[in-house]
Write an enzyme that holds these catalytic residues in place. Structure first.
Site, PDB file in Angstrom:
ATOM      1  N   ASP A 175       0.835  -1.207   0.000  1.00 10.38           N
ATOM      2  CA  ASP A 175       0.000   0.000   0.000  1.00 10.38           C
ATOM      3  C   ASP A 175       0.873   1.261   0.000  1.00 10.38           C
ATOM      4  O   ASP A 175       0.569   2.244  -0.678  1.00 10.38           O
ATOM      5  CB  ASP A 175      -0.927  -0.009   1.225  1.00 10.38           C
ATOM      6  CG  ASP A 175      -1.826  -1.237   1.223  1.00 10.38           C
ATOM      7  OD1 ASP A 175      -2.387  -1.556   0.166  1.00 10.38           O
ATOM      8  OD2 ASP A 175      -1.945  -1.889   2.280  1.00 10.38           O
ATOM      9  N   HIS A 202      -5.456  -3.582   5.477  1.00 14.98           N
ATOM     10  CA  HIS A 202      -5.098  -3.890   4.089  1.00 14.98           C
ATOM     11  C   HIS A 202      -6.300  -4.452   3.321  1.00 14.98           C
ATOM     12  O   HIS A 202      -6.315  -5.604   2.925  1.00 14.98           O
ATOM     13  CB  HIS A 202      -3.914  -4.865   4.040  1.00 14.98           C
ATOM     14  CG  HIS A 202      -3.547  -5.243   2.639  1.00 14.98           C
ATOM     15  ND1 HIS A 202      -2.997  -4.345   1.749  1.00 14.98           N
ATOM     16  CD2 HIS A 202      -3.702  -6.396   1.947  1.00 14.98           C
ATOM     17  CE1 HIS A 202      -2.820  -4.935   0.580  1.00 14.98           C
ATOM     18  NE2 HIS A 202      -3.236  -6.188   0.675  1.00 14.98           N
TER      19      HIS A 202
END
Ligand code: NAD
Ligand code: LMR
Length: 338
Positions: A175, A202
């Site tokens: 990310d 996530h």
């Protein structure tokens, strides 16, 4: 046993002598799921890491080929392959760092949570192995849904009496890697010069980029903030759709996992000031797990850094993230206590 033979079938004495002479002290690292889409390029990248002295590649399929292939790279790590559950314990014994990318990936139309039923059991089995064979290892958990698999791993370790929250880290580096890339594109700068903290978890809205806290400090229009947040939150889906049924991010993920694994190893060696985002046991919010910047040290997580000042947009994002995260965490804990 062909799996256990060391590279090239070199005479054991010469190999031992050669290691005794040139063998720099390093860490023993295992990759569980090493023959998969992430596992293979990650094995390659970890074989190039000079901090790794021994690299164990474990999977339920295809490790002989991957091991033979990677072991021919002329870097110092010694590579050994392990195939099937009967070799799990051998793969894990003595390891300092265990990286887990084992499990099913998404296909178009699926959420990460749709992987829960298959991957929860895989993560449980592998973490039971860690508890049995290398309870002091630092664990980097990649298998999805990370928001639930990290709580599952924590429950496994609690049941085994080996739980140390400092040593269990959910890997959210992809990310950050994506955020740096997309922000750099908008700013017209080199992504290596950009650092975006990404907090929360996530999956979807739990992925919360803090664009107000980026380095170097930069300002964005409302339109840019919406575009960037949406693209970062859906980066995984962008890849899943582009791969059209052939899986999810593997190459960028292997890059991200190698970066995170290297940060862990450098910190374990004693390098100071190493800060990465990771999904860990945390008191930053009322939830038991949350991703923030963490300072890494010899024993894993040394310090959990605060969220820092959020703007209104980020505060609203945080509320949405916490709602979904709370459910995913409960689902993981419930799986282990049913
Ligand atoms: P893949 O199907 O290509 O590879 C998975 C590997 O795991 C296979 O080789 C399979 O044999 C192995 N495996 C299955 N059960 C196992 C077991 N019990 N023990 C050991 N190995 C086992 O999938 P992939 O693309 O490499 O993705 C792996 C996982 O990583 C998926 O769950 C995916 O969603 C996740 N992922 C996470 C992130 C993240 O940012 N954390 C990013 C990308 C993918
Ligand atoms: C990613 O972010 O790429 C991974 O979590 C894989 C996925 O399913 O999107």
């Amino acid at each position: 046993n062909p799996q256990m033979k060391e590279e090239g079938g070199a005479p054991a004495l010469r190999l031992a002598a050669c290691r005794a002479k040139g063998g720099a002290p390093g860490f023993k690292v295992a990759i569980l799921g090493a023959a998969g889409g992430i596992g293979q390029p990650l094995s390659l990248l970890m074989k190039t890491n000079p901090l790794v002295s021994v690299l164990h590649l474990y999977d339920v399929v295809n490790t002989p080929g991957v091991t033979a292939d990677v072991s021919h790279m002329d870097t110092s790590a010694v590579v050994r392959g392990f195939l099937g559950s009967q070799q799990l314990d051998e793969a894990l014994t003595g390891m300092d760092l265990v990286i887990i990318p084992a499990g099913l990936p998404r296909k178009p139309g699926m959420t990460r949570d749709d992987l829960f039923n298959k991957n929860a059991g895989i993560v449980r089995t592998l973490c039971e192995g860690v508890a049995r064979c290398c309870p002091d290892a630092v664990v980097n958990l990649i298998s999805n849904p990370v928001n639930s698999t990290v709580p599952i791993a924590a429950e496994v370790f609690k049941k085994a009496g080996t739980y140390d929250p400092k040593r269990l880290l959910g890997v959210t580096t992809l990310d950050v890697v994506r955020a740096n890339t997309f922000v750099a594109e908008v700013l017209g700068v080199d992504p290596r010069d950009v650092s975006v903290p990404v907090v929360g978890g996530h999956a979807g809205v739990t992925i919360l980029p803090l664009l107000s806290q980026i380095t170097p400090p930069s300002s964005f229009t409302q339109e840019e903030i919406k575009y960037l947040t949406n693209r970062i939150q859906n980066g995984g889906t962008e890849v899943v759709e582009a791969k059209a049924g052939a899986g999810s991010a593997t190459l960028s993920m292997a890059f991200a996992a190698a970066k995170f694994g290297d940060a862990c190893l450098r910190a374990m060696r004693g390098e100071a000031g190493i800060v990465e985002c990771s999904y860990v046991a945390s008191e930053v919010t009322e939830l038991p797990f949350f991703a923030t910047k963490v300072r890494l040290g010899r024993g894993g997580v040394e310090e959990i850094l605060p969220l820092g000042p959020l703007n209104d947009f980020e505060r609203a994002g945080l509320e949405a993230a916490k709602k979904e995260l709370s459910e995913s965490i409960q689902k993981g804990i419930a799986f282990m206590n049913k």
